[in-house]
Write a protein that holds these residues in place. Structure first.
Motif, PDB file in Angstrom:
ATOM      1  N   PRO A   1       0.877  -1.099  -0.120  1.00 47.77           N
ATOM      2  CA  PRO A   1       0.047  -0.009  -0.088  1.00 47.77           C
ATOM      3  C   PRO A   1       0.910   1.325  -0.009  1.00 47.77           C
ATOM      4  N   LEU A   2       0.574   2.206  -0.541  1.00 42.50           N
ATOM      5  CA  LEU A   2       1.200   3.390  -0.755  1.00 42.50           C
ATOM      6  C   LEU A   2       0.438   4.795  -0.229  1.00 42.50           C
TER       7      LEU A   2
ATOM      8  N   ARG B   1      -1.115  20.883  -2.099  1.00 41.88           N
ATOM      9  CA  ARG B   1      -0.851  21.366  -3.193  1.00 41.88           C
ATOM     10  C   ARG B   1      -0.674  20.525  -4.483  1.00 41.88           C
ATOM     11  N   ARG B   2       0.027  19.641  -4.269  1.00 45.60           N
ATOM     12  CA  ARG B   2       0.770  18.675  -5.229  1.00 45.60           C
ATOM     13  C   ARG B   2      -0.341  17.918  -5.923  1.00 45.60           C
ATOM     14  N   ILE B   3      -1.300  17.500  -4.920  1.00 36.78           N
ATOM     15  CA  ILE B   3      -2.285  16.395  -5.582  1.00 36.78           C
ATOM     16  C   ILE B   3      -3.667  16.987  -5.951  1.00 36.78           C
ATOM     17  N   GLY B   4      -3.925  18.421  -5.530  1.00 37.42           N
ATOM     18  CA  GLY B   4      -4.999  19.165  -5.978  1.00 37.42           C
ATOM     19  C   GLY B   4      -5.837  18.857  -5.038  1.00 37.42           C
ATOM     20  N   ASP B   5      -7.169  18.771  -5.528  1.00 36.15           N
ATOM     21  CA  ASP B   5      -8.584  18.838  -4.591  1.00 36.15           C
ATOM     22  C   ASP B   5      -8.679  17.803  -3.751  1.00 36.15           C
ATOM     23  N   ARG B   6      -7.937  16.691  -3.899  1.00 37.13           N
ATOM     24  CA  ARG B   6      -8.081  15.222  -3.249  1.00 37.13           C
ATOM     25  C   ARG B   6      -7.472  15.293  -1.674  1.00 37.13           C
ATOM     26  N   ARG B   7      -8.045  14.660  -1.001  1.00 38.17           N
ATOM     27  CA  ARG B   7      -7.408  14.644   0.205  1.00 38.17           C
ATOM     28  C   ARG B   7      -6.036  13.673   0.315  1.00 38.17           C
ATOM     29  N   PRO B   8      -5.074  14.371   0.713  1.00 43.71           N
ATOM     30  CA  PRO B   8      -3.814  13.467   0.708  1.00 43.71           C
ATOM     31  C   PRO B   8      -3.680  12.452   1.831  1.00 43.71           C
ATOM     32  N   ARG B   9      -3.142  11.382   1.358  1.00 45.24           N
ATOM     33  CA  ARG B   9      -2.708  10.249   2.332  1.00 45.24           C
ATOM     34  C   ARG B   9      -1.545  10.451   2.623  1.00 45.24           C
ATOM     35  N   ILE B  10      -1.160  10.749   4.242  1.00 44.68           N
ATOM     36  CA  ILE B  10       0.092  11.292   4.548  1.00 44.68           C
ATOM     37  C   ILE B  10       0.232  10.498   6.157  1.00 44.68           C
ATOM     38  N   SER B  11       1.332   9.485   6.161  1.00 48.59           N
ATOM     39  CA  SER B  11       1.614   9.151   7.443  1.00 48.59           C
ATOM     40  C   SER B  11       2.783   9.653   8.070  1.00 48.59           C
ATOM     41  N   THR B  12       2.925   9.414   9.406  1.00 48.35           N
ATOM     42  CA  THR B  12       4.120   9.993  10.134  1.00 48.35           C
ATOM     43  C   THR B  12       4.622   8.705  10.728  1.00 48.35           C
ATOM     44  N   CYS B  13       5.987   8.958  10.864  1.00 45.01           N
ATOM     45  CA  CYS B  13       7.021   7.878  11.329  1.00 45.01           C
ATOM     46  C   CYS B  13       8.006   8.336  12.234  1.00 45.01           C
ATOM     47  N   PHE B  14       8.739   7.663  12.983  1.00 48.26           N
ATOM     48  CA  PHE B  14       9.711   8.054  14.279  1.00 48.26           C
ATOM     49  C   PHE B  14      10.722   7.048  14.093  1.00 48.26           C
ATOM     50  N   LEU B  15      12.032   7.392  13.995  1.00 51.71           N
ATOM     51  CA  LEU B  15      13.087   6.064  14.070  1.00 51.71           C
ATOM     52  C   LEU B  15      13.856   6.500  15.231  1.00 51.71           C
TER      53      LEU B  15
ATOM     54  N   THR C   1       8.006  -4.534   7.147  1.00 50.37           N
ATOM     55  CA  THR C   1       6.559  -4.300   7.032  1.00 50.37           C
ATOM     56  C   THR C   1       6.024  -4.032   8.245  1.00 50.37           C
ATOM     57  N   PRO C   2       5.074  -3.324   8.445  1.00 53.03           N
ATOM     58  CA  PRO C   2       4.662  -2.809   9.729  1.00 53.03           C
ATOM     59  C   PRO C   2       3.851  -3.676  10.502  1.00 53.03           C
ATOM     60  N   GLN C   3       3.982  -3.862  11.983  1.00 55.64           N
ATOM     61  CA  GLN C   3       3.315  -4.908  12.711  1.00 55.64           C
ATOM     62  C   GLN C   3       2.222  -3.952  13.535  1.00 55.64           C
TER      63      GLN C   3
ATOM     64  N   ASN D   1      -1.025   3.483  14.946  1.00 59.09           N
ATOM     65  CA  ASN D   1      -2.440   4.007  14.689  1.00 59.09           C
ATOM     66  C   ASN D   1      -3.169   3.276  13.666  1.00 59.09           C
ATOM     67  N   ASP D   2      -4.170   2.444  14.021  1.00 61.68           N
ATOM     68  CA  ASP D   2      -4.877   1.957  13.138  1.00 61.68           C
ATOM     69  C   ASP D   2      -5.693   2.378  11.994  1.00 61.68           C
ATOM     70  N   SER D   3      -5.756   3.690  11.929  1.00 61.25           N
ATOM     71  CA  SER D   3      -6.322   4.615  11.015  1.00 61.25           C
ATOM     72  C   SER D   3      -5.473   5.190  10.124  1.00 61.25           C
ATOM     73  N   ALA D   4      -4.217   4.977  10.346  1.00 58.09           N
ATOM     74  CA  ALA D   4      -2.980   5.622   9.547  1.00 58.09           C
ATOM     75  C   ALA D   4      -3.064   5.319   8.173  1.00 58.09           C
ATOM     76  N   ALA D   5      -2.446   6.385   7.221  1.00 57.35           N
ATOM     77  CA  ALA D   5      -2.469   6.074   5.897  1.00 57.35           C
ATOM     78  C   ALA D   5      -1.116   4.953   5.932  1.00 57.35           C
ATOM     79  N   PRO D   6      -1.112   4.343   4.782  1.00 52.92           N
ATOM     80  CA  PRO D   6      -0.003   3.528   4.680  1.00 52.92           C
ATOM     81  C   PRO D   6       1.366   3.981   4.864  1.00 52.92           C
ATOM     82  N   PHE D   7       2.137   2.920   5.353  1.00 52.27           N
ATOM     83  CA  PHE D   7       3.756   3.401   6.066  1.00 52.27           C
ATOM     84  C   PHE D   7       4.506   3.959   4.620  1.00 52.27           C
ATOM     85  N   SER D   8       4.587   3.203   3.445  1.00 50.46           N
ATOM     86  CA  SER D   8       5.223   3.596   2.505  1.00 50.46           C
ATOM     87  C   SER D   8       4.527   4.660   1.660  1.00 50.46           C
ATOM     88  N   ALA D   9       5.250   5.108   0.850  1.00 47.24           N
ATOM     89  CA  ALA D   9       4.883   6.535   0.061  1.00 47.24           C
ATOM     90  C   ALA D   9       5.422   6.664  -1.015  1.00 47.24           C
TER      91      ALA D   9
END
Length: 328
Positions: A19-20, A62-76, A226-228, A249-257
């Motif tokens: 998923p991306l 701004r890059r994707i226009g009118d659609r809602r962006p799928r953005i996930s956050t991560c911390f290492l 892969t996220p667990q 976060n169970d409702s998060a956007a995919p990890f990879s992008a």
């Protein structure tokens, strides 16, 4: 007459898709010294990061226009070079300070997982995929990266100049292969040997991390890192008992992008320059590259051909009270 061609199905392993999201936003990649400085250090980091995270989200929208962006956050978390405290003691503080700053961390990763995730050795795999770009006029005097553990973006200065009587030139400067007017030469150490084992460098591990975030890391066609899911409750008291990559976060956007944005103190700039050099010379899985290119184009947000160009950074200045003695 038409001839039928038969192939063993296992001879060409299928590249499994992942998923991306549109953007993977990294809100922290800190060393154990940062954690040791206490909650105030984390509080200052997340307060600064929040400002730039909002800007990165706006740019993605701004890059994707009118659609809602799928953005996930991560911390290492760096648990590879040094280990401080325990997950049970440290991670609640990290997550709590992020939440106070208005940041939600969707995925949490251990840097040691970029070296070995319990199933594969991602760093070793990426090291085997390095394809050096020989500079014009090179004559093979430098051993390959697989022997030296060093990767450069050009021709280094010859190790020893012969005497003028031999007719050979004296000192010669290093030269960047793809220089524009003037060279910016880099020579990056990928690993060292310590007590009989290979110690991977921070730039190589960070390159593995970027490839995972870009959805381009594979082993025999299967995704790596892969996220667990994390079911909640207390974190373990041993880092080795924590999965390499957690989805908090169970409702998060995919990890990879399709793209990544990494927010870091400016002392990390040399490391990330080295990361881009490594990415430019990595033979990334062709199937994964094709999948990402096709899917991003179908969404109207095509990615650059160069993998390194899909990663952006924000390097911010740390408050003087929180600058570390080393690396600043």
């Amino acid at each position: 007459m038409t001839e039928s061609v038969f192939r063993e199905s296992m001879a060409e392993p299928r590249t499994q898709a992942v998923p991306l999201a549109h953007l993977s936003l990294e809100v922290g990649h800190l060393y154990m010294e940062d954690f040791e400085a206490g909650p105030g250090r984390l509080r200052a980091h997340f307060a600064e990061t929040r400002l730039w995270a909002d800007a990165a989200r706006a740019a993605a929208s701004r890059r994707i226009g009118d659609r809602r962006p799928r953005i996930s956050t991560c911390f290492l978390v760096d648990d590879y070079f040094t280990r401080f405290s325990t997950p049970a003691e440290l991670l609640p503080v990290v997550l709590g300070e992020a939440e106070k700053a208005g940041l939600r961390i969707d995925y949490l990763a251990r840097e040691s997982g970029c070296a070995a995730d319990g199933r594969t050795d991602p760093a070793e795999s990426v090291a085997h995929r390095l394809v050096e770009s020989p500079p014009p006029g090179s004559y093979g005097a430098r051993p390959p990266v697989g022997q030296t553990g060093w990767l450069s973006n050009g021709q280094r200065t010859p190790s020893a100049a012969r005497s003028a009587l031999s007719g050979a030139p004296g000192w010669q400067p290093p030269q960047e292969t793809a220089a524009r007017n003037h060279s910016v030469f880099m020579d990056v150490e990928l690993w060292s040997e310590r007590e009989g084992r290979r110690l991977w460098s921070c730039p190589l591990l960070a390159a593995v991390w970027q490839l995972a975030r870009l959805g381009l890391l594979r082993h025999l066609g299967e995704p790596v890192l892969t996220p667990q899911p994390w079911t909640g409750g207390s974190f373990p008291r041993d880092w080795d008992h924590l999965p390499p990559l957690l989805r908090l976060n169970d409702s998060a956007a995919p990890f990879s992008a399709y793209r990544t944005c990494t927010l870091l103190p400016n002392r990390f700039l040399p490391v990330e320059d080295a990361v881009r050099l490594i990415l430019d010379q990595t033979d990334v899985d062709a199937g994964a590259l094709r999948q990402v290119a096709e899917r991003s184009a179908s969404e109207g947000v095509p990615v650059p051909a160069g993998v390194a160009q899909r990663s952006t950074y924000v390097f911010y200045e740390e408050p003087p009270d929180f600058c570390l003695a080393e690396g600043t």
